[in-house]
Scaffold this motif. Structure first.
Motif, PDB file in Angstrom:
ATOM      1  N   SER A 171       0.321 -11.728   0.917  1.00 20.56           N
ATOM      2  CA  SER A 171       0.690 -12.024   2.306  1.00 20.56           C
ATOM      3  C   SER A 171       1.627 -10.944   2.850  1.00 20.56           C
ATOM      4  CB  SER A 171       1.317 -13.407   2.409  1.00 20.56           C
ATOM      5  OG  SER A 171       2.529 -13.446   1.696  1.00 20.56           O
ATOM      6  N   TYR A 172       2.513 -10.429   1.990  1.00 24.65           N
ATOM      7  CA  TYR A 172       3.405  -9.349   2.409  1.00 24.65           C
ATOM      8  C   TYR A 172       2.603  -8.099   2.755  1.00 24.65           C
ATOM      9  CZ  TYR A 172       6.962  -5.714   2.147  1.00 24.65           C
ATOM     10  OH  TYR A 172       7.771  -4.661   2.430  1.00 24.65           O
ATOM     11  N   ILE A 173       1.626  -7.768   1.939  1.00 24.06           N
ATOM     12  CA  ILE A 173       0.795  -6.583   2.192  1.00 24.06           C
ATOM     13  C   ILE A 173       0.001  -6.773   3.482  1.00 24.06           C
ATOM     14  CG2 ILE A 173      -1.196  -5.280   1.331  1.00 24.06           C
ATOM     15  CD1 ILE A 173      -0.029  -5.744  -1.509  1.00 24.06           C
ATOM     16  N   ASN A 174      -0.504  -7.977   3.712  1.00 21.74           N
ATOM     17  CA  ASN A 174      -1.244  -8.246   4.948  1.00 21.74           C
ATOM     18  C   ASN A 174      -0.349  -8.093   6.173  1.00 21.74           C
ATOM     19  OD1 ASN A 174      -3.681  -8.698   3.719  1.00 21.74           O
ATOM     20  ND2 ASN A 174      -3.415 -10.925   3.578  1.00 21.74           N
ATOM     21  N   SER A 175       0.878  -8.625   6.102  1.00 19.95           N
ATOM     22  CA  SER A 175       1.775  -8.517   7.257  1.00 19.95           C
ATOM     23  C   SER A 175       2.188  -7.068   7.485  1.00 19.95           C
ATOM     24  CB  SER A 175       3.003  -9.404   7.075  1.00 19.95           C
ATOM     25  OG  SER A 175       3.740  -8.981   5.946  1.00 19.95           O
ATOM     26  N   LEU A 176       2.381  -6.325   6.402  1.00 21.42           N
ATOM     27  CA  LEU A 176       2.736  -4.914   6.522  1.00 21.42           C
ATOM     28  C   LEU A 176       1.606  -4.123   7.168  1.00 21.42           C
ATOM     29  CD1 LEU A 176       5.115  -3.117   5.789  1.00 21.42           C
ATOM     30  CD2 LEU A 176       3.958  -2.550   3.678  1.00 21.42           C
ATOM     31  N   TYR A 205      -0.573  -5.320   9.166  1.00 22.86           N
ATOM     32  CA  TYR A 205      -0.642  -5.754  10.560  1.00 22.86           C
ATOM     33  C   TYR A 205       0.356  -4.967  11.406  1.00 22.86           C
ATOM     34  CZ  TYR A 205      -0.234  -8.667  14.696  1.00 22.86           C
ATOM     35  OH  TYR A 205      -0.186  -9.102  15.993  1.00 22.86           O
ATOM     36  N   PHE A 206       1.584  -4.772  10.884  1.00 21.21           N
ATOM     37  CA  PHE A 206       2.585  -4.010  11.629  1.00 21.21           C
ATOM     38  C   PHE A 206       2.158  -2.563  11.805  1.00 21.21           C
ATOM     39  CE2 PHE A 206       5.686  -7.327  10.094  1.00 21.21           C
ATOM     40  CZ  PHE A 206       5.872  -7.894  11.354  1.00 21.21           C
ATOM     41  N   VAL A 207       1.566  -1.985  10.801  1.00 15.63           N
ATOM     42  CA  VAL A 207       1.070  -0.603  10.900  1.00 15.63           C
ATOM     43  C   VAL A 207      -0.025  -0.531  11.951  1.00 15.63           C
ATOM     44  CG1 VAL A 207      -0.174   1.210   9.645  1.00 15.63           C
ATOM     45  CG2 VAL A 207       1.705   0.005   8.546  1.00 15.63           C
ATOM     46  N   TYR A 208      -0.917  -1.527  11.961  1.00 12.25           N
ATOM     47  CA  TYR A 208      -1.989  -1.579  12.952  1.00 12.25           C
ATOM     48  C   TYR A 208      -1.408  -1.697  14.362  1.00 12.25           C
ATOM     49  CZ  TYR A 208      -5.851  -3.563  15.653  1.00 12.25           C
ATOM     50  OH  TYR A 208      -6.779  -3.807  16.613  1.00 12.25           O
TER      51      TYR A 208
END
Length: 157
Positions: free
Chosen positions: A21-26, A28-31
Motif C-alpha cells: 500500500s505504501y508503494i502504491n501511494s508513493l 500515486y504521488f509521483v503520478y
C-alpha cells in the motif's frame, strides 16, 4: 519444514500489505506530480533554444586583440573620496590639522581608537570616548561605529 515457513510468512503478511500500500501511494504521488508538471508547462511554456537570443559572434581578429594584448584594467579611486578635506580644530586634536582625503581621516581615527584601546570590550561596535574624542562625539561617552562616521563627517570642511 513447510509448516514453519508457512507460519513465518503468515506473521509477515500484514507487513507485506502495508509495504504494497505504501508503494502504491508513493507511485500515486509521483503520478500526480508528473501531471502537475505537464499542466504547469502547458500554461507557462519556455522558449525554445532557437527562440532565445544568440550571443553575438566575434570575428577572429577581435577575439585575438582582446584576449592576447589586453592588460587587466587598473582600478581607479573615486575622486570624491580622494578630495582633501580639512578637519576642524576639535578633530585636528585627534588626527592632525593637515588637509587629507576622507579615507585617510577614517584610517587615522581607527588608528587612534586601536592605539588607545577605545573599543568596548563586550560590544566591539561601540566606541568609548576619551577626553580628545568626547568633543568630536558631541559630548557622548560612547557611540556606535556608524554614528561615529556621521559625527566625524560633521567635523570636516
Amino acid at each position: 519444514m513447510k509448516g514453519k515457513n508457512a507460519c513465518v510468512l503468515q506473521d509477515f503478511a500484514p507487513i507485506f500489505v502495508l509495504a504494497v500500500s505504501y508503494i502504491n501511494s508513493l507511485s500515486y504521488f509521483v503520478y500526480e506530480a508528473s501531471l502537475w508538471q505537464q499542466k504547469n508547462l502547458q500554461h507557462h511554456p519556455q522558449k525554445s533554444s532557437a527562440a532565445r537570443k544568440a550571443a553575438p559572434v566575434k570575428k577572429s581578429g577581435e577575439a585575438s586583440k582582446t584576449s592576447a594584448t589586453a592588460a587587466p584594467a587598473k582600478r581607479t579611486s573615486n575622486a570624491a573620496f580622494m578630495k582633501p578635506v580639512t578637519p576642524t580644530a576639535i578633530l585636528a586634536a585627534v588626527i592632525g590639522d593637515k588637509p587629507m582625503p576622507r579615507t585617510e581621516v577614517t584610517k587615522k581615527i581607527w588608528d587612534y581608537i586601536k592605539r588607545n584601546d577605545l573599543q568596548d570590550k563586550n560590544n566591539r561596535r561601540m566606541i568609548n570616548a576619551d577626553e580628545k574624542l568626547k568633543p568630536v562625539f558631541g559630548g557622548k561617552d560612547q557611540v556606535s561605529m556608524f554614528e561615529m562616521t556621521k559625527l566625524v563627517s560633521a567635523q570636516l570642511k
